[in-house]
Write a protein that holds these residues in place. Structure first.
Motif, mmCIF file in Angstrom:
data_model
loop_
_atom_site.group_PDB
_atom_site.id
_atom_site.type_symbol
_atom_site.label_atom_id
_atom_site.label_comp_id
_atom_site.label_asym_id
_atom_site.label_seq_id
_atom_site.Cartn_x
_atom_site.Cartn_y
_atom_site.Cartn_z
ATOM 1 N N LEU A 185 0.815 -1.217 0.000
ATOM 2 C CA LEU A 185 0.000 0.000 0.000
ATOM 3 C C LEU A 185 0.846 1.263 0.000
ATOM 4 O O LEU A 185 0.336 2.350 -0.289
ATOM 5 C CB LEU A 185 -0.934 0.001 1.212
ATOM 6 C CG LEU A 185 -2.062 -1.035 1.174
ATOM 7 C CD1 LEU A 185 -2.839 -1.041 2.480
ATOM 8 C CD2 LEU A 185 -3.002 -0.767 0.005
ATOM 9 N N LEU A 186 2.130 1.161 0.320
ATOM 10 C CA LEU A 186 3.019 2.327 0.221
ATOM 11 C C LEU A 186 3.089 2.847 -1.209
ATOM 12 O O LEU A 186 3.398 4.020 -1.432
ATOM 13 C CB LEU A 186 4.423 1.968 0.716
ATOM 14 C CG LEU A 186 4.618 1.795 2.218
ATOM 15 C CD1 LEU A 186 6.034 1.319 2.506
ATOM 16 C CD2 LEU A 186 4.332 3.094 2.962
ATOM 17 N N ASN A 187 2.815 1.978 -2.177
ATOM 18 C CA ASN A 187 2.871 2.368 -3.590
ATOM 19 C C ASN A 187 1.512 2.791 -4.137
ATOM 20 O O ASN A 187 1.344 2.910 -5.346
ATOM 21 C CB ASN A 187 3.413 1.196 -4.419
ATOM 22 C CG ASN A 187 4.810 0.801 -4.007
ATOM 23 O OD1 ASN A 187 5.669 1.650 -3.788
ATOM 24 N ND2 ASN A 187 5.060 -0.502 -3.887
ATOM 25 N N SER A 188 0.562 3.010 -3.255
ATOM 26 C CA SER A 188 -0.775 3.406 -3.694
ATOM 27 C C SER A 188 -0.749 4.769 -4.387
ATOM 28 O O SER A 188 0.063 5.636 -4.060
ATOM 29 C CB SER A 188 -1.724 3.454 -2.486
ATOM 30 O OG SER A 188 -2.965 4.016 -2.837
ATOM 31 N N THR A 194 -1.092 6.063 1.282
ATOM 32 C CA THR A 194 0.353 5.983 1.490
ATOM 33 C C THR A 194 0.740 6.496 2.865
ATOM 34 O O THR A 194 1.542 5.877 3.584
ATOM 35 C CB THR A 194 1.096 6.788 0.412
ATOM 36 O OG1 THR A 194 0.770 6.265 -0.888
ATOM 37 C CG2 THR A 194 2.601 6.703 0.609
ATOM 38 N N LEU A 195 0.175 7.629 3.272
ATOM 39 C CA LEU A 195 0.468 8.177 4.595
ATOM 40 C C LEU A 195 -0.008 7.239 5.701
ATOM 41 O O LEU A 195 0.700 7.032 6.699
ATOM 42 C CB LEU A 195 -0.188 9.545 4.747
ATOM 43 C CG LEU A 195 0.430 10.692 3.944
ATOM 44 C CD1 LEU A 195 -0.452 11.935 4.031
ATOM 45 C CD2 LEU A 195 1.828 11.009 4.445
ATOM 46 N N LEU A 218 8.426 10.923 0.703
ATOM 47 C CA LEU A 218 9.005 11.993 -0.122
ATOM 48 C C LEU A 218 8.268 12.106 -1.455
ATOM 49 O O LEU A 218 8.088 13.210 -1.976
ATOM 50 C CB LEU A 218 10.488 11.722 -0.352
ATOM 51 C CG LEU A 218 11.398 11.823 0.882
ATOM 52 C CD1 LEU A 218 12.824 11.426 0.526
ATOM 53 C CD2 LEU A 218 11.362 13.237 1.451
ATOM 54 N N ARG A 219 7.838 10.971 -1.993
ATOM 55 C CA ARG A 219 7.069 11.000 -3.237
ATOM 56 C C ARG A 219 5.755 11.738 -3.040
ATOM 57 O O ARG A 219 5.336 12.519 -3.901
ATOM 58 C CB ARG A 219 6.797 9.569 -3.702
ATOM 59 C CG ARG A 219 6.139 9.490 -5.085
ATOM 60 C CD ARG A 219 5.658 8.117 -5.420
ATOM 61 N NE ARG A 219 4.441 7.794 -4.687
ATOM 62 C CZ ARG A 219 4.286 6.758 -3.886
ATOM 63 N NH1 ARG A 219 5.291 5.935 -3.681
ATOM 64 N NH2 ARG A 219 3.142 6.545 -3.269
#
Length: 252
Positions: A185-188, A194-195, A218-219
């Protein structure tokens, strides 16, 4: 109002068993409104939501976990039993604990389904599962696997019941499955998801895995429109305060 609520409850019960997944999903969403008007319907609504959490459609499960979070976790009722046990003052932590215990049979299913829920349901699901993990699993950095071995294996009907090392292994698998879902889910594409996933990893992951959240965070900041940057920074404050090393090297 009470007479109207009784009629609404009849409609909600019927809709929660409808053949259409969209109708069942809508029924779950309506339950938060019913509870806001008449908190006395809590136990009946909770029973309906627990049944919807077993639904074979992910969209229904997503709406059910959102409603369950709002009704049972964010605004649980103050029951006379709670008040009497606490000398007239209910303990909200114990109330939330009792509601989270009901998710034992659903934990592994939620860890799988959270990847395909809509973004709003994913954020609510992450919040509920983080609370569950922090309550029923010991810290990933500690030597013990659970706070209470009697319930550490997510207590689902298909889970192992052996004690000692076998149970510790089962707990590790449950927590690992949730962490794997969080990493994906970090790549959502949703910054909110993501947060939420990054914050959850900071709370429940082993210390050596926490650094995985740096680049996704950072993204989010880099891709966010100017009017959203401040809100994202505010959301990042708890992470930065507890894990300042994560973003220290990226400050310019």
């Amino acid at each position: 109002v009470i007479e109207v609520i009784q009629l609404v409850m009849v409609a909600v019960k019927a809709a929660s068993s409808d053949m259409s997944a969209y109708v069942r999903k809508t029924a779950a969403q309506c339950m938060t409104k019913v509870y806001a008007v008449d908190p006395d319907q809590f136990f009946e609504l909770r029973g309906l939501l627990l049944r919807l959490l077993k639904d074979h459609e992910v969209q229904v499960v997503g709406s059910a976990i959102m409603a369950y979070r709002q009704i049972c976790i964010v605004q649980p009722p103050r029951t006379p039993v709670d008040a009497a046990a606490d000398g007239g003052l209910a303990d909200p932590d114990e109330s939330v604990r009792s509601q989270l215990e009901l998710l034992h049979p659903h934990f592994r299913r939620l860890c799988r389904d959270i990847l395909t829920m809509d973004t709003w349901a994913q954020q609510s699901g992450i919040d509920v599962l983080v609370r569950y993990c922090r309550l029923f699993f010991a810290s990933s950095n500690s030597s013990s696997s659970t706070d209470d071995p009697a319930r550490g294996d997510a207590a689902d009907s298909g889970g192992p019941s052996a004690e000692g090392g076998a149970e510790a292994k089962a707990v590790s698998q449950d927590l690992t499955s949730f962490l794997q879902a969080l990493k994906r889910l970090l790549n959502s594409s949703s910054k909110g998801v993501t947060l939420a996933a990054a914050a959850a990893i900071c709370y429940v992951a082993p210390s050596e895995e926490v650094s995985l959240v740096t680049l996704p965070l950072l993204r989010c900041l880099r891709q966010a429109p100017a009017e959203s940057v401040h809100a994202i920074l505010v959301a990042l404050m708890p992470i930065v305060e507890t894990k300042p090393a994560l973003l220290r090297s990226s400050i310019r």
